[in-house]
Design a protein around this motif. Structure first.
Motif, PDB file in Angstrom:
ATOM      1  N   MET A  75      55.772 -36.848  21.571  1.00  0.00           N
ATOM      2  CA  MET A  75      56.552 -36.049  22.518  1.00  0.00           C
ATOM      3  C   MET A  75      56.944 -34.722  21.878  1.00  0.00           C
ATOM      4  SD  MET A  75      56.322 -37.910  25.107  1.00  0.00           S
ATOM      5  CE  MET A  75      57.373 -37.008  26.230  1.00  0.00           C
ATOM      6  N   ASN A  76      57.864 -33.979  22.511  1.00  0.00           N
ATOM      7  CA  ASN A  76      58.210 -32.643  22.045  1.00  0.00           C
ATOM      8  C   ASN A  76      59.204 -32.680  20.893  1.00  0.00           C
ATOM      9  OD1 ASN A  76      56.606 -31.732  24.062  1.00  0.00           O
ATOM     10  ND2 ASN A  76      58.259 -30.958  25.364  1.00  0.00           N
ATOM     11  N   SER A  77      59.156 -31.618  20.077  1.00  0.00           N
ATOM     12  CA  SER A  77      60.080 -31.541  18.948  1.00  0.00           C
ATOM     13  C   SER A  77      61.521 -31.387  19.410  1.00  0.00           C
ATOM     14  CB  SER A  77      59.692 -30.367  18.042  1.00  0.00           C
ATOM     15  OG  SER A  77      59.727 -29.141  18.770  1.00  0.00           O
ATOM     16  N   GLY A  78      61.737 -30.851  20.616  1.00  0.00           N
ATOM     17  CA  GLY A  78      63.097 -30.651  21.107  1.00  0.00           C
ATOM     18  C   GLY A  78      63.732 -31.889  21.699  1.00  0.00           C
ATOM     19  N   ASP A  79      62.994 -32.995  21.735  1.00  0.00           N
ATOM     20  CA  ASP A  79      63.538 -34.194  22.371  1.00  0.00           C
ATOM     21  C   ASP A  79      64.726 -34.781  21.618  1.00  0.00           C
ATOM     22  OD1 ASP A  79      61.756 -34.009  24.423  1.00  0.00           O
ATOM     23  OD2 ASP A  79      60.351 -35.489  23.628  1.00  0.00           O
ATOM     24  N   GLN A  80      64.895 -34.421  20.354  1.00  0.00           N
ATOM     25  CA  GLN A  80      66.049 -34.940  19.626  1.00  0.00           C
ATOM     26  C   GLN A  80      67.358 -34.475  20.253  1.00  0.00           C
ATOM     27  OE1 GLN A  80      63.916 -32.712  18.384  1.00  0.00           O
ATOM     28  NE2 GLN A  80      64.975 -31.105  17.212  1.00  0.00           N
ATOM     29  N   PHE A  81      67.318 -33.317  20.946  1.00  0.00           N
ATOM     30  CA  PHE A  81      68.524 -32.847  21.617  1.00  0.00           C
ATOM     31  C   PHE A  81      68.860 -33.729  22.819  1.00  0.00           C
ATOM     32  CE2 PHE A  81      66.665 -28.892  19.757  1.00  0.00           C
ATOM     33  CZ  PHE A  81      67.632 -28.710  18.779  1.00  0.00           C
ATOM     34  N   ILE A  82      67.834 -34.310  23.429  1.00  0.00           N
ATOM     35  CA  ILE A  82      68.068 -35.254  24.528  1.00  0.00           C
ATOM     36  C   ILE A  82      68.745 -36.504  23.991  1.00  0.00           C
ATOM     37  CG2 ILE A  82      66.965 -36.672  26.299  1.00  0.00           C
ATOM     38  CD1 ILE A  82      64.744 -34.584  26.455  1.00  0.00           C
ATOM     39  N   LEU A 120      70.832 -28.584  27.136  1.00  0.00           N
ATOM     40  CA  LEU A 120      69.400 -28.600  26.831  1.00  0.00           C
ATOM     41  C   LEU A 120      68.767 -27.227  27.035  1.00  0.00           C
ATOM     42  CD1 LEU A 120      68.360 -32.063  28.310  1.00  0.00           C
ATOM     43  CD2 LEU A 120      68.921 -31.468  25.940  1.00  0.00           C
ATOM     44  N   GLU A 121      69.219 -26.505  28.049  1.00  0.00           N
ATOM     45  CA  GLU A 121      68.701 -25.150  28.238  1.00  0.00           C
ATOM     46  C   GLU A 121      69.078 -24.270  27.055  1.00  0.00           C
ATOM     47  OE1 GLU A 121      68.608 -21.621  31.603  1.00  0.00           O
ATOM     48  OE2 GLU A 121      70.438 -22.782  31.332  1.00  0.00           O
ATOM     49  N   ALA A 122      70.310 -24.417  26.566  1.00  0.00           N
ATOM     50  CA  ALA A 122      70.760 -23.617  25.431  1.00  0.00           C
ATOM     51  C   ALA A 122      69.937 -23.896  24.177  1.00  0.00           C
ATOM     52  CB  ALA A 122      72.242 -23.886  25.157  1.00  0.00           C
ATOM     53  N   GLN A 123      69.362 -25.091  24.080  1.00  0.00           N
ATOM     54  CA  GLN A 123      68.530 -25.444  22.929  1.00  0.00           C
ATOM     55  C   GLN A 123      67.073 -25.029  23.112  1.00  0.00           C
ATOM     56  OE1 GLN A 123      69.582 -26.435  20.094  1.00  0.00           O
ATOM     57  NE2 GLN A 123      71.715 -26.840  20.659  1.00  0.00           N
ATOM     58  N   GLY A 124      66.770 -24.414  24.245  1.00  0.00           N
ATOM     59  CA  GLY A 124      65.431 -23.883  24.449  1.00  0.00           C
ATOM     60  C   GLY A 124      64.439 -24.834  25.084  1.00  0.00           C
ATOM     61  N   LEU A 125      64.879 -25.991  25.586  1.00  0.00           N
ATOM     62  CA  LEU A 125      63.951 -26.900  26.248  1.00  0.00           C
ATOM     63  C   LEU A 125      63.499 -26.311  27.583  1.00  0.00           C
ATOM     64  CD1 LEU A 125      65.326 -28.868  24.156  1.00  0.00           C
ATOM     65  CD2 LEU A 125      64.816 -30.686  25.793  1.00  0.00           C
ATOM     66  N   ASP A 173      74.582 -19.369  30.701  1.00  0.00           N
ATOM     67  CA  ASP A 173      74.480 -18.056  30.071  1.00  0.00           C
ATOM     68  C   ASP A 173      75.219 -17.006  30.902  1.00  0.00           C
ATOM     69  OD1 ASP A 173      73.818 -15.953  28.456  1.00  0.00           O
ATOM     70  OD2 ASP A 173      71.735 -15.821  29.109  1.00  0.00           O
ATOM     71  N   GLN A 174      76.550 -17.094  30.945  1.00  0.00           N
ATOM     72  CA  GLN A 174      77.337 -16.127  31.705  1.00  0.00           C
ATOM     73  C   GLN A 174      78.778 -16.140  31.225  1.00  0.00           C
ATOM     74  OE1 GLN A 174      78.416 -17.210  35.853  1.00  0.00           O
ATOM     75  NE2 GLN A 174      77.287 -19.124  35.517  1.00  0.00           N
ATOM     76  N   PHE A 175      79.474 -15.037  31.485  1.00  0.00           N
ATOM     77  CA  PHE A 175      80.913 -14.954  31.276  1.00  0.00           C
ATOM     78  C   PHE A 175      81.449 -13.891  32.223  1.00  0.00           C
ATOM     79  CE2 PHE A 175      79.339 -11.554  28.652  1.00  0.00           C
ATOM     80  CZ  PHE A 175      80.338 -10.591  28.607  1.00  0.00           C
ATOM     81  N   ARG A 176      82.761 -13.782  32.307  1.00  0.00           N
ATOM     82  CA  ARG A 176      83.389 -12.818  33.213  1.00  0.00           C
ATOM     83  C   ARG A 176      84.127 -11.756  32.412  1.00  0.00           C
ATOM     84  NH1 ARG A 176      87.391 -15.201  37.636  1.00  0.00           N
ATOM     85  NH2 ARG A 176      88.539 -15.764  35.740  1.00  0.00           N
ATOM     86  N   LEU A 177      83.974 -10.512  32.837  1.00  0.00           N
ATOM     87  CA  LEU A 177      84.651  -9.379  32.211  1.00  0.00           C
ATOM     88  C   LEU A 177      85.452  -8.653  33.282  1.00  0.00           C
ATOM     89  CD1 LEU A 177      83.134  -6.873  29.670  1.00  0.00           C
ATOM     90  CD2 LEU A 177      84.489  -6.053  31.592  1.00  0.00           C
ATOM     91  N   THR A 178      86.708  -8.339  32.970  1.00  0.00           N
ATOM     92  CA  THR A 178      87.589  -7.624  33.890  1.00  0.00           C
ATOM     93  C   THR A 178      87.901  -6.253  33.317  1.00  0.00           C
ATOM     94  OG1 THR A 178      88.579  -9.731  34.564  1.00  0.00           O
ATOM     95  CG2 THR A 178      89.760  -7.724  35.161  1.00  0.00           C
TER      96      THR A 178
END
Length: 428
Positions: free
Chosen positions: A1-8, A93-98, A272-277
């Motif tokens: 399987m994929n190398s990123g599966d450890q994050f799962i 998981l998205e943050a880890q690049g999967l 991937d977002q934040f708020r700025l005022t």
């Protein structure tokens, strides 16, 4: 399987079960233990995170759509916690690049999208660089008499607000700077509401709001009472550009520059977002003219458009948008301008201390540097004999370059600083 599966596995999911070709997984899960989160593995290495009250029924539904499912991992989760744990798992998981096939809760979605039929993927990629050379929007906006009539009286009330003209100017600058091809994508992929009925804190009036997909990205307010002449706004930006520039200290770096930020997020925009005022017309202009900030706004906006059409088109105020874009054109002269074209990012040049900038082909005396730098940085750059290589980059605007900044390209440990350049052309 994929190398990123450890994050799962790190999220508590068990090892994969092989399910290639299986029409059902009823034998794998007893009836009393089928509520929870699951991850599907596909033959091309992509993954999908989902929730199910009955994972057996959910799997069968997926099989009718996807014939390339090869693996399944499932863990039990109480029904009341499904939504929150699903969201957290997708973000992690998205943050880890999967590579995920999910759309909901994702910052970035893959594959062909409806937006591609209106703005080609090549145009989207080009626009996102901030260099709008060769890109063209539609000349005319949407015409819908019934929709226009629905909000015309509300627009008339808007125009009686104390700072209506400045509000139109800021809205026009936002649309032209960080909304991809605003005339082509208007109404279908974004909507601007006029004097929305909800969302204004005490002491303020919500003048207008821009929404994409199922998320607001820009809200412009006016103060009431003694402060009625001040505008302020909330922006949603992608956080990844600042994390890449400043590392884990990105929030402190922005706060040190005087910005009010928080971790507020909406589900459609993903993690991937934040708020700025920001407060005051000058700061609002600064944000929208600085390619660092406007680029982060543009990034999240394009991602949201790629998720799909806006859910707020029936609230769109055509009069407001037409007036905002016209006001921007009428007042464009108030913005920092570059009379000599510097639209192409990456023009080589040298910054000479002593307020002389020499981009290739131009006389140094034609340019001056205006900037607000910390005292220790000014001291660092006071050697009149020293030359600093820079890269010239254009701020994004629909009609061409509004402002250009220079970025230091040195090996010095000093941070990179943006210097705004203002043209000092000779009378000829």
């Amino acid at each position: 399987m994929n190398s990123g599966d450890q994050f799962i596995w790190g999220l508590g999911f068990p090892e994969w079960r092989e399910v290639t070709g299986r029409p059902s997984v009823a034998d794998l899960f007893p009836v009393s233990a089928r509520c929870g989160l699951y991850v599907l593995g596909f033959a091309n290495g992509e993954r999908y995170v989902g929730q199910a009250v009955d994972v057996v029924r959910r799997y069968t539904g997926h099989r009718k759509v996807h014939d390339d499912i090869t693996h399944l991992s499932f863990r039990e989760v109480p029904k009341a916690e499904l939504d929150e744990q699903e969201r957290r798992s997708i973000h992690a998981l998205e943050a880890q690049g999967l590579r995920l096939r999910n759309v909901v809760h994702m910052s970035v979605v893959q594959g062909e999208r409806d937006l591609d039929l209106v703005v080609s993927p090549q145009e989207q990629e080009h626009w996102l660089t901030g260099d709008v050379t060769g890109l063209h929007d539609a000349e005319q906006g949407i015409r819908d008499d019934a929709l226009q009539a629905r909000y015309h009286r509300r627009f008339e009330r808007f125009m009686r607000q104390p700072r209506a003209q400045d509000a139109l100017f800021v809205l026009g600058l936002y649309l032209q700077s960080v909304i991809p091809f605003p005339r082509r994508t208007e109404l279908t992929f974004w909507a601007a509401t006029c004097l929305p009925d909800t969302g204004a804190p005490e002491g303020s009036v919500l003048l207008c709001r821009v929404s994409l997909n199922m998320q607001e990205v820009f809200s412009l307010y006016g103060h009431t009472g003694d402060d009625e002449n001040e505008l302020w706004a909330e922006f949603h930006l992608a956080r990844s550009p600042f994390q890449e520039a400043f590392g884990d200290d990105w929030q402190a770096q922005l706060q040190a520059r005087g910005w009010n930020i928080d971790e507020h997020q909406y589900n459609p925009g993903g993690q991937d977002q934040f708020r700025l005022t920001a407060y005051g017309l000058e700061d609002l202009e600064t944000l929208l003219l600085d390619s660092g900030y406007s680029g982060a706004m543009a990034l999240i906006n394009l991602r949201l458009m790629r998720l799909g059409a806006t859910f707020y088109s029936k609230y769109h105020c055509l009069d407001l948008v037409d007036a905002a874009l016209k006001t921007l054109e009428d007042r464009r002269g108030e913005l920092p301008t570059m009379e000599r074209s510097m639209n192409d990012a990456g023009i080589p040049g040298l910054l000479h201390i002593g307020n002389q900038v020499a981009p290739a082909g131009f006389e140094p005396s034609s340019w001056t540097v205006t900037a607000s730098l910390e005292p220790e940085v000014v001291a660092h750059l006071t050697d009149p004999a020293q030359e600093y290589p820079v890269r010239f980059e254009s701020a994004r605007t629909g009609g061409g370059s509004i402002t250009t900044f220079a970025r230091f390209l040195t090996d010095d440990p000093q941070p990179q600083y943006h210097l705004y350049l203002k043209s000092l052309l000779d009378e000829d």
